[in-house]
Design an enzyme around this catalytic site. Structure first.
Site, PDB file in Angstrom:
ATOM      1  N   ASP A   1      -0.052 -21.992 -75.251  1.00 26.26           N
ATOM      2  CA  ASP A   1      -0.799 -21.495 -74.817  1.00 26.26           C
ATOM      3  C   ASP A   1      -2.181 -21.424 -75.035  1.00 26.26           C
ATOM      4  OD1 ASP A   1       0.483 -20.254 -71.983  1.00 26.26           O
ATOM      5  OD2 ASP A   1       1.784 -18.937 -73.437  1.00 26.26           O
TER       6      ASP A   1
ATOM      7  N   ASP B   1     -19.273  -0.385 -71.257  1.00 26.82           N
ATOM      8  CA  ASP B   1     -18.204  -1.522 -71.139  1.00 26.82           C
ATOM      9  C   ASP B   1     -17.185  -1.543 -72.217  1.00 26.82           C
ATOM     10  OD1 ASP B   1     -16.725  -3.847 -70.251  1.00 26.82           O
ATOM     11  OD2 ASP B   1     -18.376  -4.816 -69.964  1.00 26.82           O
TER      12      ASP B   1
ATOM     13  N   GLU C   1     -15.355  -8.181 -74.135  1.00 24.05           N
ATOM     14  CA  GLU C   1     -16.306  -9.190 -73.588  1.00 24.05           C
ATOM     15  C   GLU C   1     -17.592  -8.233 -73.926  1.00 24.05           C
ATOM     16  OE1 GLU C   1     -13.704  -9.280 -71.846  1.00 24.05           O
ATOM     17  OE2 GLU C   1     -12.930 -10.959 -71.329  1.00 24.05           O
TER      18      GLU C   1
ATOM     19  N   PHE D   1     -16.926  -2.044 -63.417  1.00 28.20           N
ATOM     20  CA  PHE D   1     -16.773  -3.354 -62.930  1.00 28.20           C
ATOM     21  C   PHE D   1     -15.591  -3.248 -61.824  1.00 28.20           C
ATOM     22  CE2 PHE D   1     -13.937  -7.021 -62.149  1.00 28.20           C
ATOM     23  CZ  PHE D   1     -14.902  -8.089 -62.126  1.00 28.20           C
TER      24      PHE D   1
ATOM     25  N   THR E   1     -17.718  -5.787 -56.007  1.00 24.45           N
ATOM     26  CA  THR E   1     -18.868  -5.963 -56.474  1.00 24.45           C
ATOM     27  C   THR E   1     -19.179  -7.012 -57.719  1.00 24.45           C
ATOM     28  OG1 THR E   1     -18.970  -4.614 -58.200  1.00 24.45           O
ATOM     29  CG2 THR E   1     -19.878  -3.687 -56.329  1.00 24.45           C
TER      30      THR E   1
ATOM     31  N   SER F   1     -20.758  -4.865 -63.476  1.00 27.99           N
ATOM     32  CA  SER F   1     -20.842  -3.813 -64.241  1.00 27.99           C
ATOM     33  C   SER F   1     -22.204  -3.616 -64.639  1.00 27.99           C
ATOM     34  CB  SER F   1     -19.843  -3.612 -65.235  1.00 27.99           C
ATOM     35  OG  SER F   1     -20.095  -4.525 -66.345  1.00 27.99           O
TER      36      SER F   1
ATOM     37  N   LYS G   1     -24.656  -6.665 -64.864  1.00 26.13           N
ATOM     38  CA  LYS G   1     -24.447  -7.817 -65.440  1.00 26.13           C
ATOM     39  C   LYS G   1     -23.302  -8.566 -64.563  1.00 26.13           C
ATOM     40  CE  LYS G   1     -21.277  -7.117 -69.310  1.00 26.13           C
ATOM     41  NZ  LYS G   1     -20.881  -5.721 -69.071  1.00 26.13           N
TER      42      LYS G   1
ATOM     43  N   ASP H   1       6.375 -15.738 -72.895  1.00 25.44           N
ATOM     44  CA  ASP H   1       6.826 -14.300 -73.049  1.00 25.44           C
ATOM     45  C   ASP H   1       7.143 -13.675 -71.841  1.00 25.44           C
ATOM     46  OD1 ASP H   1       4.325 -14.173 -72.227  1.00 25.44           O
ATOM     47  OD2 ASP H   1       3.320 -13.045 -74.117  1.00 25.44           O
TER      48      ASP H   1
ATOM     49  N   ASP I   1       7.626 -17.140 -67.225  1.00 20.99           N
ATOM     50  CA  ASP I   1       7.753 -18.371 -68.149  1.00 20.99           C
ATOM     51  C   ASP I   1       9.386 -18.699 -68.179  1.00 20.99           C
ATOM     52  OD1 ASP I   1       5.301 -18.436 -68.673  1.00 20.99           O
ATOM     53  OD2 ASP I   1       5.491 -17.206 -70.522  1.00 20.99           O
TER      54      ASP I   1
END
Lengths: 685, 573
Positions: A313, A350, A354, A383, A387, A390, A401, A524, A528
């Site tokens: 993964d 935020d 990220e 967010f 739209t 955020s 952004k 996991d 899977d």
């Protein structure tokens, strides 16, 4: 939990193994190993031959027969000791596990819902499909599945990881393991195993060797060793009539004695590998456990050595897990610092990884301090799927952004224009495998923030290593092909599957298998499970669902997807140890012939002494030296059998060359030195 | 080692390497049915129709093995009764009597199993009819049987996920029709051109140069046609008792060279066929090279001891060095026409392969020189080996070698993508066990009993070597003899007959089982983690496996035979 690897030998373990060595002299135990059973019979016969000398008419000097008999018993005991020691180490691990299985009382619910009446029953009495309530502070009494509630659970007893994990009904985090403890809130759990079948029980059984069955390779090797044993039995047993004939023809000399024949036989049959074979298997299982991986069978460990394709993964294995901001790419006429400042502003509230990474990058690059959202009187715009942006609204200024097309709509609706240069940047970033976030202030586009997956340090070297070993790495990701290709290139995997769905994974595994590859994967989630079941080696994460764990051939207690690589190495190491010791064992025979043949026929054909190239002192010292060497080599190789032959990732050809030099050529030379050395010592007395 | 020998050996190997691809392609084309065009193809198809065989049918290994056993069993029975009744059958100008039961049994088994051990004296026992309709037929079909089983195993290794390993009837037919018969036809003509006889005449009475010796009877017969297949099919059964030392059976050096080339040609060619079937010619050449290296070393070893001569003669002032006037070394039992080099080479080749033809008497070799032919047989005759049997014997050694080596690289052992699992190992272990069991146990029974002890004509270790050689030769289907063993007795005829039968079929059946089991497996992909089976390292490994299994099994027995004899010779002086 087993990471604190024990020293290979400590006194209590040694003492226990020593007594175990004697207990294993039981013929019912011995008969299971054809090679050592021959030694067993030989020991008994020589003992009788020694007793026979008391009458004064033995076939050879009593002391000589006694010496051979003692060392034959020693050979047997040393082999037993190796096995007992390997088992002892496993037992110590099992004891640790068993300590966790404290008998607790479970709160059995009368109805499968929270709030129903419960009564206390011993955990051992719970059967499948019973429903129990576990509250803060309780130990979870059994393996099960959460059907109601959410709680933080301390799984350190199983995983050694001290941070609590969240377990909740539905989704991929609904499995709980017996022996772990609920720290907060409550869970309603449906029992998924019957008493004695729980995960913990299976682990204990595996470790103790109660369910250890011989693996296919072990069976094939045993057949080979047994056939060698029969060949040597023939070669030595027929020497008796040959010797009789020779003496009848020569008219002089004496017939070869039974004691010498038995000594020759025991030296020639592959006792070294025969004696250490089961210890190697048990030790392999222990090493897996030391890596915090529980295998469902020894076969699974061996299969791990055969793997030539690894499905990994992306997230968590190849990359650190989350995308992070790595660059600010301003629009024409905008300063990079201004872009950074605005981007930071848009991300202040935020809390996604990220978002945090944008704030941090701005701070690192331009020393822009974080502003408090409420102090600047800004309101957070979270967010939303509609739209796909955020940001914050502050004094009527809308800072946003988001994805390029979302921002384009936002800017154009405010009467602005989306600059061509920014679009080019967006495309560039996407091509590089990054995620472009466009930052806008009202109708003005400020530029692009580049978010990238950060490839783990050292992973590229690891993959290069795998390639040398002949293992192909395949990255599995939900990303689009463009992004996936970029990360694949950066991390050095051989292939990738983008936009992976469970079906795509399954068909990929089938495709590789059809091409003749053996595939390993980790997983996991419940989705899977089909792929895990299809893979030749499947490592389920302990944090995963019950379905995943049941489909897997191994469970990684650390839930570390990179572990697969370690698993492969342990599997290979176990096979290499067996092969190397077999080669060593057979190669030893050359020297033993040169020691025993001239000694055995010294009285029939004295010129055969020309073959005594080691210049061993007397015929009896030569035979004794060979027998003693044969016994001591088992003891000397126990550490190697338990630790495993040193494994360095390299191509099969290179590995073979190396092991043939060490164990083949070394195996021819070593006994010449060893036997001569022992002969010098015993002839000094 | 003389330069004459070096030249012969190098030339021989060069020509052998040259014809290997040709033979390999030829045999593969034949079994694949690519030769059956024109009238020959029609004849082939007619033959199948008459026999009720469907040539397109593929067989499981069990059916293949059953067909092979049925074919061989019926063949042996027919040959037995032919010998028992030859007096009443045609083509018997010398009025040879019916052969004794034990000798008939021994000979029937011997020729069915491609051993061609001869307890009898050919020109004094067998009628022309028995020689041609009985023995010569077996020379062809027993050779075809060996090659067929080799192809079945090679198919098993190279096919993927199927149940079948070919059709035993088409394999036997095509190999005989398209490979053995045409080559033998040309080969026999070549031999006749060198002076070999081919007739049905009565024996010729001649007066020798010294009339005091009285009249001499020269045996005649259809020799060339027999000799062609005797060599090509690694049968080795001589028309005459003196075998290839007889001037009518081996007239000159050129016929000698053609014969030894024929012995290895099909065995070597099979390596190439295997390479073609595996779509990787290196695999075939690797096996070829392992065989070549063992052969060259053995031949050099043998000729060295023969050229050294007998140390016991030194005390009498005998000059044993080679010079322009004398060959030097040990010339006892060797034809002066061939000398030490060509004799040693022949002896090594005939025992590497399971041919067993001889142009010199192996019993007269120096002890260590004679050890070479004996040991080559004991290794299982896998140095090119008998036609087919050498290849499948070697592939069983490959399975064992790959198994140990495979473990050493940390993978479940595999060969050409096929995993070697307990079933294959069980069968391979059985194959490795059968011959030592027959040789060592047979020798033990012989030396322990009175009947067996009467056999050897020499005392001491040499007598022991004679018995050991006899059983090694029979159980490995070689057929050559340490000629001083008088083996035409009920004991030896029976014991060696049993050794030959099981030495052939107790190996063929498990080999076919391996073929069947491997054919069923799916192929594994080749990666850098796969054990390479085409390089020098693998060749070394394969040689080591063959040597170690052979050396470790027979060393104690050899120590009491040739090794003791040589050391006694040296020690006495």
């Amino acid at each position: 939990m087993f990471r604190k690897s024990k020293p290979l030998f400590d006194t209590p373990l040694l003492l226990e193994a020593a007594s175990g060595a004697f207990q294993k002299l039981d013929p019912r135990v011995q008969v299971r190993n054809p090679v050592m059973f021959v030694v067993y019979i030989g020991s008994i016969i020589t003992t009788f031959l020694f007793v026979h000398t008391w009458g004064g008419n033995g076939e050879a000097p009593g002391l000589f027969i006694l010496g051979v008999a003692i060392w034959l018993w020693a050979t047997l005991l040393f082999a037993n000791f190796a096995e007992a020691l390997a088992e002892g180490r496993g037992k110590a691990q099992a004891a640790t596990l068993r300590a966790m299985r404290t008998t607790v009382n479970a709160k059995k619910l009368s109805e499968p819902r929270h709030g129903a009446a419960w009564f206390s029953v011993p955990a051992d009495n719970l059967v499948k499909d019973d429903v129990v309530l576990v509250e803060a502070g309780d130990v979870i009494p059994c393996d099960g599945q959460v059907i109601e509630g959410v709680a933080s659970v301390d799984e350190s007893a199983i995983t050694g990881e001290s941070a609590p994990v969240i377990r909740e009904s539905g989704g991929d985090f609904n499995a709980v393991t017996g022996g772990t403890r609920v720290l907060s809130d409550w869970l309603v759990v449906i029992v998924t195993t019957n008493p004695g079948e729980s995960f913990l029980d299976r682990m204990i059984a595996m470790v103790e060797g109660a369910t250890r069955r011989k693996t296919p390779n072990e069976i094939a090797l045993t057949i080979l060793l047994a056939s060698f044993t029969i060949v040597f039995l023939l070669a030595t047993a027929t020497l008796l009539p040959y010797s009789l004939y020779a003496i009848q023809q020569a008219g002089t000399g004496s017939v070869i004695t039974i004691t010498v024949l038995i000594a020759l036989l025991v030296c020639l049959i592959p006792t070294t590998i025969g004696g250490l074979l089961s210890a190697i298997g048990i030790a392999g299982m222990s090493r897996m456990l030391e890596a915090n991986v529980v295998a469902t069978s020894g076969r699974a460990i061996e299969a791990a050595g055969d793997i030539d394709t690894l499905l990994l993964d992306k997230t968590g294995t190849i990359t650190l897990g989350n995308r992070q901001a790595t660059a600010f790419l301003p629009a024409p006429g905008v300063k990079e610092k201004e872009l950074a400042d605005t981007a930071q502003l848009a991300s202040l509230a935020d809390e996604t990884p990220e978002g945090r990474s944008i704030v941090i990058l701005a701070k690192q690059k331009y020393n822009l301090r974080e502003r408090e959202v409420h102090k600047i009187e800004a309101t957070f715009v979270p967010f939303s799927a509609q739209t796909r942006m955020s940001g914050v609204s502050m004094h009527g200024i809308e800072v946003r952004k988001g994805a390029a097309d979302a921002i384009r709509k936002f800017v154009e609706s405010a009467g602005g224009k989306f600059p061509e240069a920014v679009q080019r940047n967006v495309d560039d970033v996407a091509r590089r495998g990054g995620t472009p976030l466009v930052v806008a202030e009202a109708a003005r586009v400020l530029g692009v923030v580049e978010l990238k997956d950060i490839v783990k340090g050292g992973i590229k070297e690891r993959f290069a290593e795998m390639r040398r070993m002949g293992i192909k790495t395949v990255m599995i990701t939900g990303d689009n092909p463009l992004t996936a290709a970029a990360i694949a290139a950066e991390s050095g995997v051989d292939d990738f599957l983008a936009e992976a769905t469970p079906e795509a994974k399954l068909s990929l595994i089938r495709k590789y298998q059809a091409e003749g590859h053996l595939v390993a994967m980790t997983g996991d989630g419940t989705n899977d499970a089909p792929a895990l079941a299809q893979a030749d080696v499947a490592v389920a994460m302990n944090s995963g669902t019950q379905a995943a764990k049941e489909a897997g051939t191994m469970v990684d207690l650390d839930s570390n997807p990179t572990k697969l690589i370690e698993v492969v190495e342990i599997g290979k190491q176990m096979l290499i140890t067996r092969g190397s010791l077999t080669t060593f064992s057979i190669a030893n025979d050359v020297a033993k012939y040169f020691a025993i043949i001239p000694a055995a026929f010294a009285t029939t054909y004295p010129p055969l002494n020309a073959l005594n190239i080691m210049h061993l002192a007397t015929p009896s010292s030569a035979i004794m030296s060979a027998v003693i060497f044969n016994a001591l080599i088992i003891i000397a190789l126990i550490p190697l059998a338990l630790r495993g032959v040193q494994y360095r990732p390299s191509s099969a050809a290179a590995m073979l060359r190396r092991n043939i030099m060490i164990y083949g050529v070394g195996g021819v030379i070593a006994p010449f030195i060893g036997i001569k050395f022992i002969d010098v010592i015993i002839s000094a007395f | 080692m003389s330069s004459a020998f070096a030249v012969q050996l190098i030339l021989y190997m060069a020509v052998l390497a040259g014809i290997t691809p040709l033979m390999g392609k030829w045999m593969l084309a034949a079994v694949d049915g690519h030769c059956g065009r024109g009238p020959l193809g029609k004849a082939e198809r007619l033959f199948y129709r008459v026999c009720g065989v469907n040539p397109d049918e593929e067989m499981t290994w069990q059916r293949y093995a059953f067909g092979m056993m049925l074919f061989s069993g019926v063949g042996a029975l027919v040959t037995y009764f032919m010998q028992r009744t030859q007096l009443w059958l045609p083509l018997n100008p010398q009025h040879m009597a019916n052969v004794t039961p034990d000798s008939s049994f021994n000979t029937a088994v011997s020729f069915t199993t491609n051993t061609n051990w001869q307890g009898y004296v050919g020109e004094a026992t067998m009628s022309y009819f028995t020689q041609m309709a009985g023995l010569a037929v077996h020379n062809f079909v027993s050779a075809a049987a060996g090659i067929a089983v080799a192809f079945a195993l090679m198919r098993g290794i190279t096919r993927k996920s199927v149940n079948t390993i070919g059709n035993v009837w088409t394999d036997l037919t095509r190999l005989t029709m398209y490979v053995l018969l045409p080559i033998c036809f040309v080969f026999a003509l070549l031999l006749i051109s060198q002076g070999m006889i081919q007739n049905f005449n009565e024996y010729v009475k001649v007066t020798p140069l010294d009339p005091a010796q009285g009249e001499q009877s020269l045996a005649m017969g259809p020799v060339a046609s027999q000799i062609a297949i005797k060599m090509l099919g690694t049968n080795g059964g001589g028309f005459f008792n003196a075998n290839a030392a007889h001037p009518y059976e081996n007239p000159n050096m050129l016929s000698n060279a053609l014969q030894i080339l024929a012995i290895f040609s099909l065995g070597a060619g099979l390596c190439y066929s295997f390479g073609l079937m595996a779509s990787d010619k290196r695999q075939g050449w690797a096996i070829w090279s392992a065989m070549a290296i063992m052969f060259v070393v053995a031949a050099c070893f043998c000729v060295t001891f023969e050229q050294q001569g007998n140390p016991a003669l030194a005390q009498y002032g005998v000059d044993q060095t080679a010079s322009t006037l004398q060959p030097g070394g040990n010339m006892e039992g060797k034809e002066a026409r061939f000398g030490i080099a060509a004799s040693s080479l022949f002896a090594t080749i005939t025992t590497s392969a399971s041919c067993g033809a001889v142009n010199s008497m192996h019993a007269s070799y120096t002890p260590l020189g004679g050890l070479v032919p004996m040991w080559l047989m004991q290794l299982g005759e896998v140095v090119y080996g008998g036609v087919g049997s050498g290849m499948y014997g070697m592939l069983v050694f490959v399975v064992v070698a790959v198994f140990v080596a495979g473990l050493m690289v940390g993978r479940t052992p595999e060969y050409l993508g096929k995993k070697i699992e307990p079933y294959e190992m069980k069968m391979a272990a059985f194959v490795v066990l059968v011959t030592p069991l027959l040789v060592l146990l047979g020798t033990a029974i012989a030396v322990a009993g009175e009947a067996g002890q009467k056999g050897p004509l020499n005392p001491g270790p040499h007598g022991f070597s004679e018995i050991l050689y006899g059983f090694s030769s029979a159980a490995n289907n070689n057929g050559s003899a340490f000629a001083s063993l008088s083996a035409n007795t009920p004991f030896y005829n029976t014991a060696l007959g049993i050794a030959m039968w099981f030495g052939r079929f107790a190996i063929m059946v498990p080999v076919l089982a391996i073929a069947g089991s491997l054919a069923r497996k799916r192929g594994m992909a080749v990666t850098a983690g796969t054990l390479p089976t085409h390089g020098p390292l693998f060749v070394f490994l394969l040689i080591s496996t063959v040597l170690i299994v052979g050396a470790l099994t027979y060393l104690p027995a050899l120590a009491l035979g040739p090794i003791a004899e040589q050391l006694l010779l040296v020690a006495a002086h």
